[in-house]
Design a protein around this motif. Structure first.
Motif, PDB file in Angstrom:
ATOM      1  N   ARG A 126       0.852  -1.183   0.000  1.00 23.41           N
ATOM      2  CA  ARG A 126       0.000   0.000   0.000  1.00 23.41           C
ATOM      3  C   ARG A 126       0.889   1.233   0.000  1.00 23.41           C
ATOM      4  NH1 ARG A 126      -1.998   3.705   3.762  1.00 23.41           N
ATOM      5  NH2 ARG A 126      -4.067   4.534   3.280  1.00 23.41           N
ATOM      6  N   VAL A 127       0.569   2.187  -0.874  1.00 26.32           N
ATOM      7  CA  VAL A 127       1.261   3.471  -0.887  1.00 26.32           C
ATOM      8  C   VAL A 127       0.197   4.555  -0.946  1.00 26.32           C
ATOM      9  CG1 VAL A 127       2.931   4.954  -2.052  1.00 26.32           C
ATOM     10  CG2 VAL A 127       3.210   2.469  -2.140  1.00 26.32           C
ATOM     11  N   SER A 128       0.252   5.488  -0.012  1.00 29.72           N
ATOM     12  CA  SER A 128      -0.703   6.599   0.005  1.00 29.72           C
ATOM     13  C   SER A 128       0.051   7.903   0.238  1.00 29.72           C
ATOM     14  CB  SER A 128      -1.750   6.398   1.105  1.00 29.72           C
ATOM     15  OG  SER A 128      -2.569   7.551   1.232  1.00 29.72           O
ATOM     16  N   PHE A 129      -0.335   8.911  -0.536  1.00 31.57           N
ATOM     17  CA  PHE A 129       0.218  10.262  -0.361  1.00 31.57           C
ATOM     18  C   PHE A 129      -0.866  11.238   0.096  1.00 31.57           C
ATOM     19  CE2 PHE A 129       2.576   8.014  -3.671  1.00 31.57           C
ATOM     20  CZ  PHE A 129       3.879   8.126  -3.220  1.00 31.57           C
ATOM     21  N   ASP A 130      -2.031  10.716   0.406  1.00 33.55           N
ATOM     22  CA  ASP A 130      -3.176  11.553   0.779  1.00 33.55           C
ATOM     23  C   ASP A 130      -3.723  11.071   2.110  1.00 33.55           C
ATOM     24  OD1 ASP A 130      -5.466  13.027   1.043  1.00 33.55           O
ATOM     25  OD2 ASP A 130      -6.422  12.304  -0.795  1.00 33.55           O
ATOM     26  N   ALA A 131      -3.473  11.833   3.163  1.00 36.92           N
ATOM     27  CA  ALA A 131      -3.888  11.422   4.506  1.00 36.92           C
ATOM     28  C   ALA A 131      -5.397  11.321   4.643  1.00 36.92           C
ATOM     29  CB  ALA A 131      -3.328  12.394   5.548  1.00 36.92           C
ATOM     30  N   ALA A 132      -6.134  11.987   3.768  1.00 34.97           N
ATOM     31  CA  ALA A 132      -7.593  11.910   3.830  1.00 34.97           C
ATOM     32  C   ALA A 132      -8.098  10.525   3.440  1.00 34.97           C
ATOM     33  CB  ALA A 132      -8.213  12.967   2.914  1.00 34.97           C
ATOM     34  N   GLN A 133      -7.238   9.689   2.856  1.00 26.85           N
ATOM     35  CA  GLN A 133      -7.632   8.343   2.457  1.00 26.85           C
ATOM     36  C   GLN A 133      -7.701   7.384   3.642  1.00 26.85           C
ATOM     37  OE1 GLN A 133      -4.716   7.060  -0.425  1.00 26.85           O
ATOM     38  NE2 GLN A 133      -5.762   8.059  -2.135  1.00 26.85           N
ATOM     39  N   SER A 134      -7.164   7.771   4.780  1.00 23.52           N
ATOM     40  CA  SER A 134      -6.964   6.826   5.877  1.00 23.52           C
ATOM     41  C   SER A 134      -7.643   7.284   7.154  1.00 23.52           C
ATOM     42  CB  SER A 134      -5.461   6.665   6.153  1.00 23.52           C
ATOM     43  OG  SER A 134      -4.757   6.323   4.979  1.00 23.52           O
ATOM     44  N   PRO A 135      -8.196   6.344   7.939  1.00 27.08           N
ATOM     45  CA  PRO A 135      -8.674   6.709   9.276  1.00 27.08           C
ATOM     46  C   PRO A 135      -7.493   7.165  10.124  1.00 27.08           C
ATOM     47  CG  PRO A 135      -8.645   4.324   9.014  1.00 27.08           C
ATOM     48  CD  PRO A 135      -8.342   4.901   7.664  1.00 27.08           C
ATOM     49  N   SER A 136      -7.731   8.130  10.972  1.00 23.17           N
ATOM     50  CA  SER A 136      -6.621   8.780  11.666  1.00 23.17           C
ATOM     51  C   SER A 136      -6.087   8.005  12.855  1.00 23.17           C
ATOM     52  CB  SER A 136      -7.053  10.178  12.124  1.00 23.17           C
ATOM     53  OG  SER A 136      -8.115  10.080  13.060  1.00 23.17           O
ATOM     54  N   PHE A 137      -6.854   7.044  13.383  1.00 25.12           N
ATOM     55  CA  PHE A 137      -6.512   6.536  14.710  1.00 25.12           C
ATOM     56  C   PHE A 137      -5.172   5.825  14.775  1.00 25.12           C
ATOM     57  CE2 PHE A 137      -9.155   3.211  12.785  1.00 25.12           C
ATOM     58  CZ  PHE A 137      -8.468   2.047  13.086  1.00 25.12           C
ATOM     59  N   TRP A 138      -4.796   5.062  13.711  1.00 21.05           N
ATOM     60  CA  TRP A 138      -3.503   4.374  13.772  1.00 21.05           C
ATOM     61  C   TRP A 138      -2.357   5.362  13.902  1.00 21.05           C
ATOM     62  CZ3 TRP A 138      -4.261  -0.183  15.152  1.00 21.05           C
ATOM     63  CH2 TRP A 138      -5.185  -1.039  14.563  1.00 21.05           C
ATOM     64  N   TYR A 139      -2.451   6.480  13.215  1.00 23.86           N
ATOM     65  CA  TYR A 139      -1.359   7.457  13.181  1.00 23.86           C
ATOM     66  C   TYR A 139      -1.275   8.221  14.507  1.00 23.86           C
ATOM     67  CZ  TYR A 139      -2.177   6.094   8.419  1.00 23.86           C
ATOM     68  OH  TYR A 139      -2.366   5.335   7.297  1.00 23.86           O
ATOM     69  N   VAL A 140      -2.421   8.511  15.094  1.00 21.96           N
ATOM     70  CA  VAL A 140      -2.429   9.163  16.411  1.00 21.96           C
ATOM     71  C   VAL A 140      -1.773   8.259  17.449  1.00 21.96           C
ATOM     72  CG1 VAL A 140      -3.909  10.043  18.261  1.00 21.96           C
ATOM     73  CG2 VAL A 140      -4.476  10.525  15.867  1.00 21.96           C
ATOM     74  N   ILE A 141      -2.131   6.982  17.430  1.00 23.54           N
ATOM     75  CA  ILE A 141      -1.533   6.047  18.382  1.00 23.54           C
ATOM     76  C   ILE A 141      -0.030   5.924  18.151  1.00 23.54           C
ATOM     77  CG2 ILE A 141      -1.442   3.615  19.061  1.00 23.54           C
ATOM     78  CD1 ILE A 141      -4.501   3.539  18.584  1.00 23.54           C
ATOM     79  N   ASP A 142       0.390   5.797  16.896  1.00 18.04           N
ATOM     80  CA  ASP A 142       1.820   5.673  16.608  1.00 18.04           C
ATOM     81  C   ASP A 142       2.594   6.905  17.054  1.00 18.04           C
ATOM     82  OD1 ASP A 142       1.757   3.134  15.635  1.00 18.04           O
ATOM     83  OD2 ASP A 142       1.953   3.670  13.523  1.00 18.04           O
ATOM     84  N   ARG A 143       2.021   8.087  16.849  1.00 21.30           N
ATOM     85  CA  ARG A 143       2.734   9.298  17.284  1.00 21.30           C
ATOM     86  C   ARG A 143       2.794   9.382  18.805  1.00 21.30           C
ATOM     87  NH1 ARG A 143      -0.390  11.682  13.128  1.00 21.30           N
ATOM     88  NH2 ARG A 143      -1.607  12.914  14.621  1.00 21.30           N
ATOM     89  N   SER A 144       1.751   8.910  19.477  1.00 18.38           N
ATOM     90  CA  SER A 144       1.779   8.884  20.932  1.00 18.38           C
ATOM     91  C   SER A 144       2.862   7.930  21.435  1.00 18.38           C
ATOM     92  CB  SER A 144       0.397   8.465  21.461  1.00 18.38           C
ATOM     93  OG  SER A 144       0.365   8.471  22.869  1.00 18.38           O
ATOM     94  N   VAL A 145       2.943   6.745  20.821  1.00 16.80           N
ATOM     95  CA  VAL A 145       4.007   5.803  21.166  1.00 16.80           C
ATOM     96  C   VAL A 145       5.373   6.411  20.837  1.00 16.80           C
ATOM     97  CG1 VAL A 145       5.027   3.553  20.637  1.00 16.80           C
ATOM     98  CG2 VAL A 145       2.544   3.774  20.867  1.00 16.80           C
ATOM     99  N   GLY A 146       5.461   7.056  19.681  1.00 16.35           N
ATOM    100  CA  GLY A 146       6.725   7.660  19.277  1.00 16.35           C
ATOM    101  C   GLY A 146       7.205   8.717  20.239  1.00 16.35           C
ATOM    102  N   HIS A 147       6.301   9.569  20.706  1.00 14.99           N
ATOM    103  CA  HIS A 147       6.695  10.605  21.664  1.00 14.99           C
ATOM    104  C   HIS A 147       7.188   9.977  22.963  1.00 14.99           C
ATOM    105  CE1 HIS A 147       6.667  14.483  23.732  1.00 14.99           C
ATOM    106  NE2 HIS A 147       6.118  13.840  24.740  1.00 14.99           N
ATOM    107  N   GLN A 148       6.543   8.910  23.398  1.00 16.08           N
ATOM    108  CA  GLN A 148       6.926   8.278  24.659  1.00 16.08           C
ATOM    109  C   GLN A 148       8.212   7.467  24.526  1.00 16.08           C
ATOM    110  OE1 GLN A 148       4.014   5.719  26.855  1.00 16.08           O
ATOM    111  NE2 GLN A 148       5.680   4.212  26.817  1.00 16.08           N
ATOM    112  N   ALA A 149       8.327   6.692  23.433  1.00 17.17           N
ATOM    113  CA  ALA A 149       9.374   5.670  23.400  1.00 17.17           C
ATOM    114  C   ALA A 149      10.101   5.554  22.076  1.00 17.17           C
ATOM    115  CB  ALA A 149       8.749   4.305  23.740  1.00 17.17           C
ATOM    116  N   GLY A 150       9.868   6.478  21.124  1.00 11.02           N
ATOM    117  CA  GLY A 150      10.485   6.368  19.810  1.00 11.02           C
ATOM    118  C   GLY A 150      11.991   6.156  19.888  1.00 11.02           C
ATOM    119  N   LEU A 151      12.479   5.198  19.129  1.00  5.71           N
ATOM    120  CA  LEU A 151      13.898   4.823  19.153  1.00  5.71           C
ATOM    121  C   LEU A 151      14.607   5.512  17.989  1.00  5.71           C
ATOM    122  CD1 LEU A 151      16.170   3.055  20.325  1.00  5.71           C
ATOM    123  CD2 LEU A 151      15.353   1.202  18.855  1.00  5.71           C
ATOM    124  N   SER A 152      15.414   6.500  18.304  1.00  5.58           N
ATOM    125  CA  SER A 152      16.039   7.326  17.276  1.00  5.58           C
ATOM    126  C   SER A 152      17.060   6.547  16.466  1.00  5.58           C
ATOM    127  CB  SER A 152      16.715   8.541  17.917  1.00  5.58           C
ATOM    128  OG  SER A 152      15.761   9.391  18.505  1.00  5.58           O
TER     129      SER A 152
END
Length: 266
Positions: free
Chosen positions: A121-147
């Motif tokens: 899957r390749v998407s360049f349009d965020a309107a194509q996707s439900p937002s919840f996966w990305y919100v959760i990933d960013r929350s995890v990233g802020h807490q524990a993202g491994l640089s």
């Protein structure tokens, strides 16, 4: 060379060469527009299982990066052009301006799913996707993202507001309740993780969250233990779980999420 100042020993050896090449290609395509690259998901939470887990990577770029470069990046990282040794690669690219502020939107510039066990899957349009996966990933990233490159995740990615995370959890549980496209063990373990977040405000690895919930919720312990047993097998050898028991557990999870959201005024 991968730069992991926060947890230098945490990357699985099976992924070293792959991540080095992924980073090399990302830097070659993005050039000076590249701000940071970090791992989220099971890599960030130290629960990666080879043959089962995806590689979850977030890339932050300057918003001036061209659309053609985003297309080039998707092509450069797609399996099998870059052979993924894990179940798959889930890579999301954001603009620095977007991830620098809290948001409940998807907001990506590129969303790439690719790999031997993932549907491409390749998407360049965020309107194509439900937002919840990305919100959760960013929350995890802020807490524990491994640089892996550039600024640490906590400095470059704003934590979504709690109300947005709880709304995302609601949507996630509803999706898992439907069950389509998700392994039963993953549905149960993500439910455990959602409840732990509601109780603590922190993200925990799936197996750790399962242990927490199995300890406090005796009625669900056999199902959760079966889910963990299945999760520890390769994805292709996952063990079926009783449909009615999974649905009952997820209904309980929805109640816990709704209670927490209501108490927070969401």
């Amino acid at each position: 060379m991968i730069h992991t100042p926060e947890e230098p020993q945490s990357l699985p050896t099976e992924l070293h060469a792959y991540l080095e090449e992924l980073l090399r290609r990302t830097r070659a395509v993005c050039g000076p527009h590249l701000v940071s690259v970090f791992a989220v998901g099971s890599l960030a939470l130290a629960d990666y299982r080879h043959g089962r887990s995806d590689v979850d990577v977030t890339v932050v770029v300057e918003p001036s990066l061209s659309g053609s470069a985003l297309h080039d990046l998707a092509g450069a990282l797609a399996h099998p052009h870059l052979s993924c040794p894990a179940a798959g690669l889930e890579l999301v690219v954001y603009g620095r301006d977007f991830v620098g502020r809290p948001s409940g939107e998807a907001g990506y510039l590129l969303d790439l799913n690719t790999g031997p066990l993932l549907s491409n899957r390749v998407s360049f349009d965020a309107a194509q996707s439900p937002s919840f996966w990305y919100v959760i990933d960013r929350s995890v990233g802020h807490q524990a993202g491994l640089s892996l490159f550039g600024r640490p995740a906590r400095e470059g990615v704003a934590a979504p507001d709690r109300a947005d995370v709880l709304a995302a959890l609601r949507a996630s549980v509803l999706e898992h309740s439907d069950g389509e496209g998700h392994l039963a063990d993953n549905r149960v373990l993500n439910g455990c993780r959602s409840v732990v977040f509601c109780r603590t405000g922190r993200w925990m690895a799936k197996r750790g969250a399962a242990q927490e919930i199995a300890t406090t919720e005796e009625d669900f312990r056999p199902l959760i233990e079966s889910a963990v047993h299945s999760f520890e097998r390769p994805r292709s050898s996952a063990v079926p779980l009783p449909t009615a028991e999974v649905q009952a557990f997820l209904a309980w999870v929805r109640e816990r999420v709704d209670e927490t959201a209501s108490a927070a005024g969401v």
